[in-house]
Design a protein around this motif. Structure first.
Motif, PDB file in Angstrom:
ATOM      1  N   PHE A  40      32.782  51.548  32.304  1.00 50.64           N
ATOM      2  CA  PHE A  40      31.998  50.647  31.461  1.00 50.64           C
ATOM      3  C   PHE A  40      31.222  51.464  30.432  1.00 50.64           C
ATOM      4  O   PHE A  40      30.134  51.100  30.047  1.00 50.64           O
ATOM      5  N   ARG A  46      30.495  51.313  24.855  1.00 50.89           N
ATOM      6  CA  ARG A  46      29.727  50.129  24.476  1.00 50.89           C
ATOM      7  C   ARG A  46      29.408  50.174  22.997  1.00 50.89           C
ATOM      8  O   ARG A  46      29.180  51.237  22.427  1.00 50.89           O
ATOM      9  N   ARG A  49      22.273  49.244  25.787  1.00 48.11           N
ATOM     10  CA  ARG A  49      22.074  48.268  26.851  1.00 48.11           C
ATOM     11  C   ARG A  49      20.751  48.482  27.568  1.00 48.11           C
ATOM     12  O   ARG A  49      20.264  49.595  27.662  1.00 48.11           O
ATOM     13  N   ASP A 100      23.291  44.804  33.495  1.00 45.40           N
ATOM     14  CA  ASP A 100      22.792  45.323  32.223  1.00 45.40           C
ATOM     15  C   ASP A 100      23.233  44.381  31.113  1.00 45.40           C
ATOM     16  O   ASP A 100      24.133  43.572  31.302  1.00 45.40           O
ATOM     17  N   GLY A 148      27.038  42.085  24.746  1.00 49.27           N
ATOM     18  CA  GLY A 148      27.685  41.801  26.016  1.00 49.27           C
ATOM     19  C   GLY A 148      26.831  42.186  27.205  1.00 49.27           C
ATOM     20  O   GLY A 148      25.653  42.510  27.065  1.00 49.27           O
ATOM     21  N   ARG A 179      27.162  43.372  31.812  1.00 48.11           N
ATOM     22  CA  ARG A 179      27.951  43.708  32.998  1.00 48.11           C
ATOM     23  C   ARG A 179      27.420  42.865  34.144  1.00 48.11           C
ATOM     24  O   ARG A 179      26.219  42.826  34.402  1.00 48.11           O
ATOM     25  N   THR A 200      27.809  41.530  38.308  1.00 50.38           N
ATOM     26  CA  THR A 200      28.333  41.733  39.658  1.00 50.38           C
ATOM     27  C   THR A 200      28.473  40.354  40.282  1.00 50.38           C
ATOM     28  O   THR A 200      27.495  39.615  40.380  1.00 50.38           O
ATOM     29  N   CYS A 230      30.870  33.338  26.844  1.00 50.58           N
ATOM     30  CA  CYS A 230      31.306  34.714  27.092  1.00 50.58           C
ATOM     31  C   CYS A 230      32.812  34.811  27.209  1.00 50.58           C
ATOM     32  O   CYS A 230      33.493  33.845  27.527  1.00 50.58           O
ATOM     33  N   ARG A 256      36.570  43.273  30.826  1.00 51.92           N
ATOM     34  CA  ARG A 256      36.946  44.227  31.879  1.00 51.92           C
ATOM     35  C   ARG A 256      36.735  43.597  33.249  1.00 51.92           C
ATOM     36  O   ARG A 256      35.807  42.833  33.443  1.00 51.92           O
ATOM     37  N   GLN A 284      32.796  43.748  39.737  1.00 52.57           N
ATOM     38  CA  GLN A 284      32.058  43.791  38.469  1.00 52.57           C
ATOM     39  C   GLN A 284      32.968  43.427  37.302  1.00 52.57           C
ATOM     40  O   GLN A 284      34.136  43.807  37.282  1.00 52.57           O
ATOM     41  N   GLY A 290      32.949  43.139  32.918  1.00 47.68           N
ATOM     42  CA  GLY A 290      32.309  43.372  31.636  1.00 47.68           C
ATOM     43  C   GLY A 290      32.581  42.171  30.760  1.00 47.68           C
ATOM     44  O   GLY A 290      33.710  41.661  30.729  1.00 47.68           O
ATOM     45  N   GLU A 325      31.800  39.999  26.934  1.00 48.24           N
ATOM     46  CA  GLU A 325      31.409  40.049  25.529  1.00 48.24           C
ATOM     47  C   GLU A 325      30.863  38.668  25.185  1.00 48.24           C
ATOM     48  O   GLU A 325      31.441  37.653  25.577  1.00 48.24           O
TER      49      GLU A 325
END
Length: 103
Positions: free
Chosen positions: A3, A6, A10, A36, A41, A43, A45, A72, A76, A81, A83, A85
Motif C-alpha cells: 500500500f 500513494r 495520509r 488511514d 483514498g 485503507r 480493514t 468509493c 487493492r 485489507q 485500498g 479510491e
C-alpha cells in the motif's frame, strides 16, 4: 500487495475509525475500520468476508446517521485489507440530491 504508492499524504489512525461499507444498491453492508485516509483514498480493514460481493464500487458511510459518506472504488485487495479510491461526486450529488442510504 503493498500500500506504498500513494498519490497524497495520509493520516494514520492507530486503532482505526469504525466505518461501514454499503453496496450501491443497498443489498449488502460490512462493518470495517478505516486505518488511514487521504484526500484521494483510504485503507480499510474488513472483519467479515467479502467473498461473493461486488466491491468494485460502494459507499463508505463515515457517520452513524449516514449523512457523511463517500462513493468509493476498490483499487487493492490484500487479505482482510482493501485500498480504496474516492470517486469524484457527479453533478447531481453536488446539487443536493443524495442517494437514499440506510445505516
Amino acid at each position: 500487495m503493498a500500500f506504498g504508492k500513494r498519490k497524497s499524504e495520509r493520516v494514520v489512525f492507530a486503532r482505526g475509525i469504525p466505518v461501514r461499507m454499503v453496496s450501491i444498491d443497498g443489498a449488502w453492508t460490512r462493518h470495517c475500520l478505516m486505518m488511514d485516509a487521504s484526500n484521494t483514498g483510504a485503507r480499510l480493514t474488513v472483519g467479515d468476508s467479502l467473498a461473493g460481493l461486488d466491491i468494485k464500487e460502494f459507499f463508505l458511510l463515515l457517520s452513524a446517521t449516514g449523512l457523511a459518506y463517500r462513493r468509493c472504488r476498490m483499487v487493492r485487495l490484500a487479505g482482510d485489507q482493501i485500498g480504496i479510491e474516492f470517486v469524484t461526486p457527479n453533478r447531481t450529488w453536488a446539487k443536493g440530491v443524495v442517494p437514499n442510504v440506510t445505516v
